[in-house]
Design a protein around this motif. Structure first.
Motif, PDB file in Angstrom:
ATOM      1  N   LYS A  91      -5.208   0.831  -5.451  1.00  0.00           N
ATOM      2  CA  LYS A  91      -4.607  -0.476  -5.727  1.00  0.00           C
ATOM      3  C   LYS A  91      -5.586  -1.636  -5.550  1.00  0.00           C
ATOM      4  CE  LYS A  91      -0.044   1.338  -4.828  1.00  0.00           C
ATOM      5  NZ  LYS A  91      -0.363   2.715  -4.650  1.00  0.00           N
ATOM      6  N   ALA A  92      -6.522  -1.517  -4.626  1.00  0.00           N
ATOM      7  CA  ALA A  92      -7.499  -2.592  -4.416  1.00  0.00           C
ATOM      8  C   ALA A  92      -8.363  -2.786  -5.662  1.00  0.00           C
ATOM      9  CB  ALA A  92      -8.375  -2.282  -3.211  1.00  0.00           C
ATOM     10  N   ILE A  93      -8.703  -1.718  -6.325  1.00  0.00           N
ATOM     11  CA  ILE A  93      -9.481  -1.832  -7.562  1.00  0.00           C
ATOM     12  C   ILE A  93      -8.622  -2.440  -8.664  1.00  0.00           C
ATOM     13  CG2 ILE A  93     -10.598  -0.500  -9.400  1.00  0.00           C
ATOM     14  CD1 ILE A  93     -11.583   1.404  -7.176  1.00  0.00           C
ATOM     15  N   LEU A  94      -7.386  -2.010  -8.761  1.00  0.00           N
ATOM     16  CA  LEU A  94      -6.494  -2.535  -9.801  1.00  0.00           C
ATOM     17  C   LEU A  94      -6.243  -4.036  -9.636  1.00  0.00           C
ATOM     18  CD1 LEU A  94      -3.935   0.386 -10.071  1.00  0.00           C
ATOM     19  CD2 LEU A  94      -5.723  -0.233 -11.715  1.00  0.00           C
ATOM     20  N   GLU A  95      -6.213  -4.518  -8.402  1.00  0.00           N
ATOM     21  CA  GLU A  95      -6.002  -5.950  -8.158  1.00  0.00           C
ATOM     22  C   GLU A  95      -7.105  -6.786  -8.808  1.00  0.00           C
ATOM     23  OE1 GLU A  95      -5.667  -6.324  -3.921  1.00  0.00           O
ATOM     24  OE2 GLU A  95      -3.642  -5.480  -3.901  1.00  0.00           O
ATOM     25  N   GLN A  96      -8.300  -6.237  -8.909  1.00  0.00           N
ATOM     26  CA  GLN A  96      -9.403  -6.943  -9.560  1.00  0.00           C
ATOM     27  C   GLN A  96      -9.138  -7.146 -11.051  1.00  0.00           C
ATOM     28  OE1 GLN A  96     -13.048  -4.823  -8.715  1.00  0.00           O
ATOM     29  NE2 GLN A  96     -12.546  -4.678  -6.546  1.00  0.00           N
ATOM     30  N   TYR A  97      -8.222  -6.384 -11.587  1.00  0.00           N
ATOM     31  CA  TYR A  97      -7.856  -6.481 -12.997  1.00  0.00           C
ATOM     32  C   TYR A  97      -6.559  -7.263 -13.213  1.00  0.00           C
ATOM     33  CZ  TYR A  97     -11.434  -3.026 -13.976  1.00  0.00           C
ATOM     34  OH  TYR A  97     -12.629  -2.370 -14.106  1.00  0.00           O
ATOM     35  N   GLY A  98      -6.111  -7.967 -12.195  1.00  0.00           N
ATOM     36  CA  GLY A  98      -4.906  -8.772 -12.337  1.00  0.00           C
ATOM     37  C   GLY A  98      -3.610  -8.036 -12.068  1.00  0.00           C
ATOM     38  N   VAL A  99      -3.705  -6.808 -11.570  1.00  0.00           N
ATOM     39  CA  VAL A  99      -2.500  -6.031 -11.287  1.00  0.00           C
ATOM     40  C   VAL A  99      -1.853  -6.569 -10.013  1.00  0.00           C
ATOM     41  CG1 VAL A  99      -1.578  -3.743 -10.759  1.00  0.00           C
ATOM     42  CG2 VAL A  99      -3.406  -3.999 -12.466  1.00  0.00           C
ATOM     43  N   VAL A 100      -0.623  -7.038 -10.143  1.00  0.00           N
ATOM     44  CA  VAL A 100       0.096  -7.621  -9.011  1.00  0.00           C
ATOM     45  C   VAL A 100       1.055  -6.629  -8.371  1.00  0.00           C
ATOM     46  CG1 VAL A 100      -0.127  -9.990  -9.855  1.00  0.00           C
ATOM     47  CG2 VAL A 100       1.878  -8.625 -10.516  1.00  0.00           C
ATOM     48  N   ALA A 101       1.371  -5.541  -9.081  1.00  0.00           N
ATOM     49  CA  ALA A 101       2.265  -4.521  -8.523  1.00  0.00           C
ATOM     50  C   ALA A 101       2.043  -3.203  -9.243  1.00  0.00           C
ATOM     51  CB  ALA A 101       3.718  -4.937  -8.658  1.00  0.00           C
ATOM     52  N   VAL A 102       2.119  -2.117  -8.469  1.00  0.00           N
ATOM     53  CA  VAL A 102       2.098  -0.766  -9.024  1.00  0.00           C
ATOM     54  C   VAL A 102       3.385  -0.102  -8.558  1.00  0.00           C
ATOM     55  CG1 VAL A 102       0.945   1.461  -9.109  1.00  0.00           C
ATOM     56  CG2 VAL A 102      -0.420  -0.630  -8.957  1.00  0.00           C
ATOM     57  N   LEU A 103       4.239   0.233  -9.516  1.00  0.00           N
ATOM     58  CA  LEU A 103       5.534   0.818  -9.212  1.00  0.00           C
ATOM     59  C   LEU A 103       5.503   2.318  -9.483  1.00  0.00           C
ATOM     60  CD1 LEU A 103       7.699  -1.912 -10.975  1.00  0.00           C
ATOM     61  CD2 LEU A 103       7.000  -1.821  -8.568  1.00  0.00           C
ATOM     62  N   ASP A 104       6.148   3.066  -8.618  1.00  0.00           N
ATOM     63  CA  ASP A 104       6.232   4.512  -8.782  1.00  0.00           C
ATOM     64  C   ASP A 104       7.392   4.821  -9.722  1.00  0.00           C
ATOM     65  OD1 ASP A 104       6.729   7.271  -8.549  1.00  0.00           O
ATOM     66  OD2 ASP A 104       5.946   7.297  -6.503  1.00  0.00           O
ATOM     67  N   LYS A 105       7.073   5.289 -10.899  1.00  0.00           N
ATOM     68  CA  LYS A 105       8.069   5.539 -11.941  1.00  0.00           C
ATOM     69  C   LYS A 105       9.098   6.585 -11.507  1.00  0.00           C
ATOM     70  CE  LYS A 105       7.845   6.020 -16.972  1.00  0.00           C
ATOM     71  NZ  LYS A 105       6.958   6.301 -18.107  1.00  0.00           N
ATOM     72  N   THR A 106       8.740   7.453 -10.581  1.00  0.00           N
ATOM     73  CA  THR A 106       9.649   8.517 -10.165  1.00  0.00           C
ATOM     74  C   THR A 106      10.690   8.038  -9.154  1.00  0.00           C
ATOM     75  OG1 THR A 106       8.188   9.287  -8.392  1.00  0.00           O
ATOM     76  CG2 THR A 106       7.920  10.290 -10.584  1.00  0.00           C
ATOM     77  N   THR A 107      10.416   6.910  -8.488  1.00  0.00           N
ATOM     78  CA  THR A 107      11.346   6.450  -7.453  1.00  0.00           C
ATOM     79  C   THR A 107      11.813   5.013  -7.636  1.00  0.00           C
ATOM     80  OG1 THR A 107       9.525   5.743  -6.017  1.00  0.00           O
ATOM     81  CG2 THR A 107      10.372   8.004  -5.716  1.00  0.00           C
ATOM     82  N   MET A 108      11.278   4.318  -8.637  1.00  0.00           N
ATOM     83  CA  MET A 108      11.601   2.901  -8.771  1.00  0.00           C
ATOM     84  C   MET A 108      13.037   2.672  -9.221  1.00  0.00           C
ATOM     85  SD  MET A 108       9.428   1.888 -12.216  1.00  0.00           S
ATOM     86  CE  MET A 108      10.258   0.431 -12.781  1.00  0.00           C
ATOM     87  N   HIS A 109      13.592   1.578  -8.760  1.00  0.00           N
ATOM     88  CA  HIS A 109      14.895   1.099  -9.202  1.00  0.00           C
ATOM     89  C   HIS A 109      14.672   0.413 -10.542  1.00  0.00           C
ATOM     90  CE1 HIS A 109      18.253  -1.736  -9.473  1.00  0.00           C
ATOM     91  NE2 HIS A 109      18.910  -0.870  -8.704  1.00  0.00           N
ATOM     92  N   PRO A 110      15.626   0.473 -11.468  1.00  0.00           N
ATOM     93  CA  PRO A 110      15.431  -0.150 -12.778  1.00  0.00           C
ATOM     94  C   PRO A 110      15.030  -1.625 -12.729  1.00  0.00           C
ATOM     95  CG  PRO A 110      17.356   1.250 -12.829  1.00  0.00           C
ATOM     96  CD  PRO A 110      16.885   1.207 -11.398  1.00  0.00           C
ATOM     97  N   TYR A 111      15.460  -2.358 -11.725  1.00  0.00           N
ATOM     98  CA  TYR A 111      15.139  -3.783 -11.652  1.00  0.00           C
ATOM     99  C   TYR A 111      13.873  -4.079 -10.848  1.00  0.00           C
ATOM    100  CZ  TYR A 111      19.241  -5.330 -14.150  1.00  0.00           C
ATOM    101  OH  TYR A 111      20.157  -5.577 -15.141  1.00  0.00           O
ATOM    102  N   ASP A 112      13.147  -3.066 -10.381  1.00  0.00           N
ATOM    103  CA  ASP A 112      11.912  -3.299  -9.632  1.00  0.00           C
ATOM    104  C   ASP A 112      10.873  -4.060 -10.455  1.00  0.00           C
ATOM    105  OD1 ASP A 112      12.914  -2.167  -7.363  1.00  0.00           O
ATOM    106  OD2 ASP A 112      11.784  -0.284  -7.531  1.00  0.00           O
ATOM    107  N   THR A 113      10.866  -3.850 -11.759  1.00  0.00           N
ATOM    108  CA  THR A 113       9.943  -4.584 -12.622  1.00  0.00           C
ATOM    109  C   THR A 113      10.238  -6.077 -12.550  1.00  0.00           C
ATOM    110  OG1 THR A 113       9.846  -2.682 -14.101  1.00  0.00           O
ATOM    111  CG2 THR A 113       9.026  -4.767 -14.961  1.00  0.00           C
ATOM    112  N   VAL A 114      11.505  -6.429 -12.617  1.00  0.00           N
ATOM    113  CA  VAL A 114      11.918  -7.838 -12.531  1.00  0.00           C
ATOM    114  C   VAL A 114      11.522  -8.416 -11.179  1.00  0.00           C
ATOM    115  CG1 VAL A 114      13.905  -9.402 -12.485  1.00  0.00           C
ATOM    116  CG2 VAL A 114      13.815  -7.550 -14.165  1.00  0.00           C
TER     117      VAL A 114
END
Length: 122
Positions: A91-114
Motif C-alpha cells: 500500500k505504501a507504494i500504491l499511495e505514491q500513485y494517488g491510491v487513497v484506498a485499497v479494498l478487499d473485493k472478497t470482504t468489502m461491503h457494497p458501499y465501501d467504495t462510496v
C-alpha cells in the motif's frame, strides 16, 4: 454539484453494481473495461476520482496509474482500488500513485467504495 467518477472494471455484472451504488450517492459515473480505455476517457473528460479493479482481463491498472502520475493535470486524481489480492499489495507504494484506498473485493461491503471516496473528499 455532481462529482465525476471513472470506473475501470472488466466484469460487466460487478461494474453494473458499482455504477448503481455510486449513482445512488449522486456521483456521475463513466465506465470502461480496461486501463487503455481509461486513459482515452481521461484524455476526453477529466474525472474527479478513479475507481478500479486491480486485475483486469488484459492488464493491471498499474499502466493507468503510471499514466496518471506522469501528467500534472491528472497526478492529483484520487484512486480507489479493489482486488481479491488486497493483502499482497504494498500500500505504501500504491499511495505514491494517488491510491487513497485499497479494498478487499472478497470482504468489502457494497458501499465501501462510496465511503472511501467520501473519506478522500470526493
Amino acid at each position: 454539484m455532481s462529482r465525476s467518477i471513472l470506473l475501470v472494471e472488466d466484469d460487466t455484472w460487478y461494474a453494473a453494481q458499482q455504477q448503481r451504488i455510486l449513482r445512488s450517492e449522486g456521483y456521475e459515473v463513466s465506465w470502461v473495461r480496461d486501463a487503455y480505455a481509461a486513459i482515452e476517457s481521461i484524455d476526453t473528460k477529466m474525472c474527479d476520482a478513479l475507481v478500479a479493479d486491480m486485475l483486469l482481463s488484459h492488464n493491471t491498472v498499474m499502466t493507468l496509474l503510471h499514466e496518471l502520475q506522469s501528467s500534472e493535470d491528472t497526478a492529483h486524481v484520487p484512486v480507489v482500488l479493489y482486488t481479491a489480492q488486497a493483502d499482497s499489495l504494498q500500500k505504501a507504494i500504491l499511495e505514491q500513485y494517488g491510491v487513497v484506498a485499497v479494498l478487499d473485493k472478497t470482504t468489502m461491503h457494497p458501499y465501501d467504495t462510496v465511503y472511501a471516496l467520501k473519506k478522500a473528499g470526493v
